[in-house]
Design an enzyme around this catalytic site. Structure first.
Site, PDB file in Angstrom:
ATOM      1  CB  SER A 184      -0.489  -4.170   3.787  1.00 28.70           C
ATOM      2  OG  SER A 184      -0.542  -5.304   4.375  1.00 28.70           O
ATOM      3  CG  HIS A 212      -3.462  -1.433   3.436  1.00 29.93           C
ATOM      4  ND1 HIS A 212      -3.029  -0.655   4.629  1.00 29.93           N
ATOM      5  CD2 HIS A 212      -3.630  -2.585   3.990  1.00 29.93           C
ATOM      6  CE1 HIS A 212      -3.048  -1.411   5.673  1.00 29.93           C
ATOM      7  NE2 HIS A 212      -3.004  -2.503   5.422  1.00 29.93           N
ATOM      8  CE  LYS A 241      -5.802  -2.047   7.459  1.00 31.70           C
ATOM      9  NZ  LYS A 241      -6.201  -3.432   7.192  1.00 31.70           N
TER      10      LYS A 241
END
Ligand SMILES: *Cc1c(COP(=O)(O)O)cnc(C)c1O
Length: 395
Positions: A184, A212, A241
């Site tokens: 990330s 992610h 997320k």
């Protein structure tokens, strides 16, 4: 508390401050949206993991509100005593179906999922091989298990193969390779086709932490394995997320693995069940993701527009296909000055520097969101242009 102990704390803090590594937090007074209220001003937000814009989505707020009305506020129990509602099992089965696994198991966070995964599954006869840039929670989870540990340089396939050979030579019973699906800090994808091939060649399991990626990478948002056309044996991920941004994590995989984790995973056995509002909003997030081709198309269109705009202005970006778009400043002070100037100009971004990234690799990490409009992006590009000139990054 003793003065000696408190003065030790103060000295450590002073050291962090002196190194320029003190992190501070701004107080946001609005929902987590494309624009956020800070200090009485409204800023364009380019640093949330809110890839699909679901963190302030009315449908999720509605689902959470409704669940609080008919399922209450808290569970006041771990799952196996009296903390499992119909909603928890529904979300576990929906996640599994979405990810193409037999079942999944929920945790309070992906940090806990990664902390839970290794210890029950691997013993001292086994080996775990971990990418050097894996998330802190994978590193901690591996520390908690008794398997022999091997590490390979980030995405270095020759090194991974060397570690697989070493683990086999050392007589490992089972070998598990653990990797982030997306690294990330850089927005780089793990080389899953090569990793899968090596795993098969050396009869190893593959665990991918897809925090992610779930919801937007891959044809239907199933994540990096689907994006790369391979399958992982175990997946971990987060609801914190793209899938609504609240909190919650999961492990998805084959039935006997999930069944054993339900018996043995310590963060599952000894920590509270997720509240119904979060679980119901997670289900709604999956609805939106499953119908989310337009959201994903918008996210990648925004990413392309943002990358092209920054490149045209003259910034140096890391190449990539992920909506994490790092603007390289190299120097920590420049990264901090840019972030500060952008803040004054109405754009909320965060500077990243050592120890989060290597020395001399400081950057501003920008992240796209499907809900950002063309007008938002144009305004942010103008601010980057101005801040770049004002701080001497652009000449
Ligand atoms: C964010 C993140 C986590 C932690 O997820 P939480 O649900 O916030 O605990 C774990 N692994 C990776 C790769 C992440 O990016």
């Amino acid at each position: 508390m003793s003065d000696a102990f408190l003065s030790h704390m103060r000295d450590t803090l002073a050291g962090i401050e002196a190194e320029g590594l003190m992190k501070t937090e701004r107080l946001i007074t609005s929902p987590q949206g494309t624009r956020v209220g800070v200090d009485g001003r409204e800023l364009i937000n380019l640093c949330a993991n809110n890839y699909l814009g679901l963190a302030d989505h009315p449908a999720l707020v509605e689902a959470a509100t409704e669940a609080m009305r008919d399922h209450g506020y808290g569970m006041a129990s771990v799952r196996f005593i009296c903390g499992t509602q119909d909603l928890h099992r529904e979300l576990e089965q929906r996640l599994a179906a979405f990810l193409g696994t037999q079942d999944s198991i929920l945790f309070a966070a992906c940090f806990d999922a990664n902390g839970a995964l290794f210890e029950p599954l691997l013993g001292p006869e086994d080996a775990v091989i971990s990418d050097a840039l894996n998330h802190a929670s994978i590193i901690d989870g591996i520390r908690l298990c008794k398997a022999k540990r091997y590490r390979y340089a980030n995405s270095d396939m020759a090194d991974l193969e060397a570690q697989l050979k070493a683990a086999r030579a050392d007589g490992a019973r089972h070998i598990m390779i653990a990797t982030d699906g997306v690294f990330s800090m850089d927005g780089y994808l793990a080389k899953l086709p090569e990793i899968r091939a090596l795993a098969d060649q050396y009869d190893a399991l593959l665990m991918v932490d897809d925090c992610h990626a779930t919801g937007f990478m891959g044809p239907k948002g199933e994540g990096t394995p689907a994006h790369c056309g391979v399958s992982a044996d175990l997946l971990t991920g987060t609801l914190g997320k793209a899938l609504g941004g609240a909190l919650g994590g999961y492990i998805a995989g084959p039935q006997p693995v999930i069944d054993l984790l339900r018996q043995r995973a310590r963060p599952y056995l000894f920590s509270n069940a997720l509240p119904p509002a979060v679980v119901a909003a997670g289900l709604k997030a999956l609805d939106l993701v499953e119908q989310g081709d337009d959201l994903r198309a918008q996210l990648f269109e925004n990413s392309r527009y943002w990358r092209d705009g920054l490149t045209e202005i003259g910034f140096d970006l890391l190449e990539g296909e992920h909506p994490i778009i790092p603007v390289m400043l190299y120097d920590a002070r420049k990264a901090q000055a840019m972030a500060q100037r952008l803040y004054e100009l109405g754009v909320y971004v965060s500077g990243f520097f050592f120890p989060v990234v290597p020395k001399g690799r400081a950057r501003i990490r920008t992240q796209m969101n499907a809900a950002l409009t063309r007008a938002d992006l144009d305004e942010a590009l103008a601010a980057f242009d101005r801040a770049g000139r004002d701080t001497g990054v652009l000449t």
